[in-house]
Scaffold this active site. Structure first.
Site, PDB file in Angstrom:
ATOM      1  N   SER A  32      -1.510  -4.295  -1.995  1.00 35.90           N
ATOM      2  CA  SER A  32      -0.259  -4.954  -2.369  1.00 35.90           C
ATOM      3  C   SER A  32       0.958  -4.269  -1.747  1.00 35.90           C
ATOM      4  O   SER A  32       1.990  -4.917  -1.521  1.00 35.90           O
ATOM      5  CB  SER A  32      -0.116  -4.980  -3.899  1.00 35.90           C
ATOM      6  OG  SER A  32      -0.201  -3.670  -4.428  1.00 35.90           O
ATOM      7  N   ASP A 209       7.379  -1.062 -11.708  1.00 35.68           N
ATOM      8  CA  ASP A 209       6.073  -0.641 -12.217  1.00 35.68           C
ATOM      9  C   ASP A 209       5.685   0.766 -11.790  1.00 35.68           C
ATOM     10  O   ASP A 209       4.623   1.263 -12.159  1.00 35.68           O
ATOM     11  CB  ASP A 209       4.993  -1.631 -11.773  1.00 35.68           C
ATOM     12  CG  ASP A 209       4.931  -1.765 -10.254  1.00 35.68           C
ATOM     13  OD1 ASP A 209       5.638  -1.011  -9.559  1.00 35.68           O
ATOM     14  OD2 ASP A 209       4.177  -2.634  -9.769  1.00 35.68           O
ATOM     15  N   HIS A 212       4.774   0.103  -6.754  1.00 30.73           N
ATOM     16  CA  HIS A 212       5.151  -0.605  -5.541  1.00 30.73           C
ATOM     17  C   HIS A 212       6.429  -0.023  -4.925  1.00 30.73           C
ATOM     18  O   HIS A 212       7.205   0.676  -5.591  1.00 30.73           O
ATOM     19  CB  HIS A 212       5.314  -2.098  -5.824  1.00 30.73           C
ATOM     20  CG  HIS A 212       4.012  -2.762  -6.146  1.00 30.73           C
ATOM     21  ND1 HIS A 212       3.602  -3.004  -7.444  1.00 30.73           N
ATOM     22  CD2 HIS A 212       3.007  -3.206  -5.348  1.00 30.73           C
ATOM     23  CE1 HIS A 212       2.414  -3.587  -7.428  1.00 30.73           C
ATOM     24  NE2 HIS A 212       2.025  -3.714  -6.166  1.00 30.73           N
TER      25      HIS A 212
END
Length: 562
Positions: A32, A209, A212
């Protein structure tokens, strides 16, 4: 230095690369975090916003206008799945492979295996298995592979399902990647990690979070990526980051050989000079001559050769700093302190070094020289500190440049007005003079000033492989000097003495100025006429840049045309 690519710059880069017959196929392979980089990259290229699609899927972007395609392949772990992706690329034809691959992985392996030691060993084994494919893909010089090291996380913000992803674990995975790929064909991208570390404070810049990449870090990562991809193909002066050094041209090699010969000759003449007293030649007196005898021919040769050797050493250092990657370079970041501190420092020093003048007329030589000196100082600080981005300072500097040109033109006009001398060698940069040895020769004085003004620039053009117009200020000053010279030299000649003899000469002078202003206005209003005149050969090379464009000269010329 890192060039800041705007959307238009990035699209132009892709267009240029495709125009010269190369491909723009970029693949992002990973988890990601790599997907974040992919979205940031394609949004900078695309004229329309690219929407975020469902996670854990492959993504594709294509723009036929600039002939670029970008793919994101979801492979969050270094395993056999990732191995077969590289193997399938290797089995394809070279034209069907990506020409650049950005990849990286670690966090999913840490998460799914609860940060176990076995997972780290499996990561090492699988990356070792993939490493030969990197070499094979790079062997045909068709694909560049960039391994992106893992950015640190904010452990305090991680959820319970990610609590095992610690910076210690990430460092271990990064160390394995560095050790395995250090001598491989893949490039290890470590600066992205440094960017993330530098933007960890304040906390508002960290992704929510904790895992990231934050938006500021992503933007810098994309800029680094574009600098790596585009700088070798674009001609940005501030794009030295990740760019290969320019290949030396024939002119540069000849110039280097000339300075090398001067350096060797200077050493030989120095040794010869030291050996003269031992051979019975009498030493010099205090005035520099041997017992009052004229200076030996080799003395003048020695002085010139030593001076050229010193100039060659300086030019070599300048070339090493500016045209090679031997020294690091950085972008200019303006601050008020950086701009005003050196100016205040020199001004304070100026209070301790003052001189008196016997001249009392308005705009006399000593006065204008001091003004021009301060202007040069401010303009130098302006360029060194990158103050052009500050509009009030930019406007003030434009006034100073115009004032400098006016004072220079006024000085030349005053000389012609008083002396009435219009010999051709006055406007020659390197020409000779019949009475050159006379210290009172006005032509010599003016010739020395023009020589000092242009000699360094001409040498820099040869050494740095840059056009004459790259150092635009000296061509501008030289051009307007020639305008003043031609205006005063054409018939009828008007001087201060001639106006005393006949008042009609004032009318002649006014008529010359009217004709000059009319010609300047004609050049300004007609770009076609302007281009035809300044693009004539052989003077064309004096007014164009490396891209054969005259727009920069037209802009500089028009700013101070009156």
């Amino acid at each position: 230095m890192m060039h800041k690519y705007t959307k238009s710059d990035a699209r132009m880069c892709m267009h240029y690369i495709s125009y010269w017959g190369k491909r723009n196929h970029i693949a992002f392979l990973g988890d990601s975090r790599i997907r974040q980089l992919y979205y940031e990259f394609v949004n900078l290229l695309s004229n329309e916003p690219v929407k975020n699609y469902k996670a854990h899927t492959n993504l594709h972007f294509k723009d036929d206008e600039i002939k670029v395609s970008a793919d994101f392949l979801w492979h969050p772990m270094v395993n056999t799945s990732m191995f077969y992706v590289y193997k399938s690329w290797l089995m394809n034809e070279p034209l069907n492979r990506p020409n650049q691959i950005i990849t990286g992985s670690a966090t999913w392996s840490i998460k799914l295996n609860n940060a176990s030691e076995d997972a780290l060993k499996n990561f090492q084994v699988n990356l070792t298995m993939i490493q030969p494919l990197f070499k094979n893909l790079k062997a045909d010089k068709n694909t560049d592979i960039i391994w992106m090291l893992q950015d640190p996380v904010d452990e305090n913000r991680l959820g319970l399902n990610r609590s095992m992803i610690t910076n210690r674990q990430i460092d271990q995975y990064n160390k394995v990647a560095i050790d395995l790929l250090d001598e491989s064909q893949a490039k290890v991208w470590s600066s992205s990690r440094l960017v993330a570390q530098g933007i960890r404070q304040p906390a508002k810049n960290i992704a929510d979070d904790g895992l990231h990449i934050s938006k500021p870090a992503l933007q810098l990562d994309v800029q680094i990526l574009l600098n790596m991809y585009c700088n070798d193909h674009m001609n940005y002066n501030d794009g030295t980051c990740c760019r290969s050094p320019e290949a030396a041209t024939t002119v540069q090699i000849i110039t280097a050989a000339f300075f090398l010969v001067c350096f060797v000759s200077a050493i030989a003449l120095f040794v010869y000079k030291r050996r003269l007293p031992r051979n019975g030649i009498k030493p010099r007196t205090e005035n520099g001559n041997k017992n009052g005898a004229p200076k030996e021919p080799y003395e003048a040769l020695y002085e010139v050769t030593v001076s050229l050797a010193k100039l060659g050493m300086i030019m070599g250092y300048v070339y090493l700093c500016d045209r090679t990657n031997f020294f690091m370079k950085e972008n200019k970041y303006y601050t008020h302190v950086n701009f005003f501190l050196p100016f205040a420092y020199v001004m304070i020093l100026g209070f301790f070094f003052t001189e008196s003048t016997e001249q009392t007329v308005v705009l006399h030589r000593d006065q204008t020289d001091e003004w021009k000196g301060w202007m040069q100082l401010v303009i130098l600080i302006y360029h060194l500190t990158g103050a052009s981005k500050v509009l009030p300072i930019y406007m003030q500097i434009r006034v100073l440049v115009s004032s400098y040109l006016f004072l220079t033109g006024f000085g030349h006009f005053s000389f012609f007005w008083k002396k009435g001398e219009y010999s051709l060698y006055r406007c020659s940069m390197l020409g000779g003079c019949l009475n050159w040895q006379s210290r009172q020769n006005t032509f010599r004085i003016m010739l020395e000033v023009l020589f000092r003004l242009n000699f360094l620039v001409i040498v820099l053009c040869f050494v740095m492989n840059r056009p004459y117009q790259f150092y635009y200020f000296v061509p501008l000053v030289s051009y307007w000097f020639l305008v003043v010279y031609v205006t005063m030299a054409i018939w009828p000649h008007v001087t201060a003495a001639s106006t005393e003899a006949g008042k009609v000469h004032y009318f002649y002078m006014v008529a010359k100025f009217v004709i000059l202003i009319t010609l300047i206005a004609l050049f300004y209003m007609s770009e076609v006429f302007f281009d035809k005149v300044f693009l004539l050969r052989p003077i064309k090379s004096l007014f164009v840049l490396q891209d054969d464009s005259i727009s920069e000269w037209r802009f500089r010329w028009s700013l101070d045309r009156y």
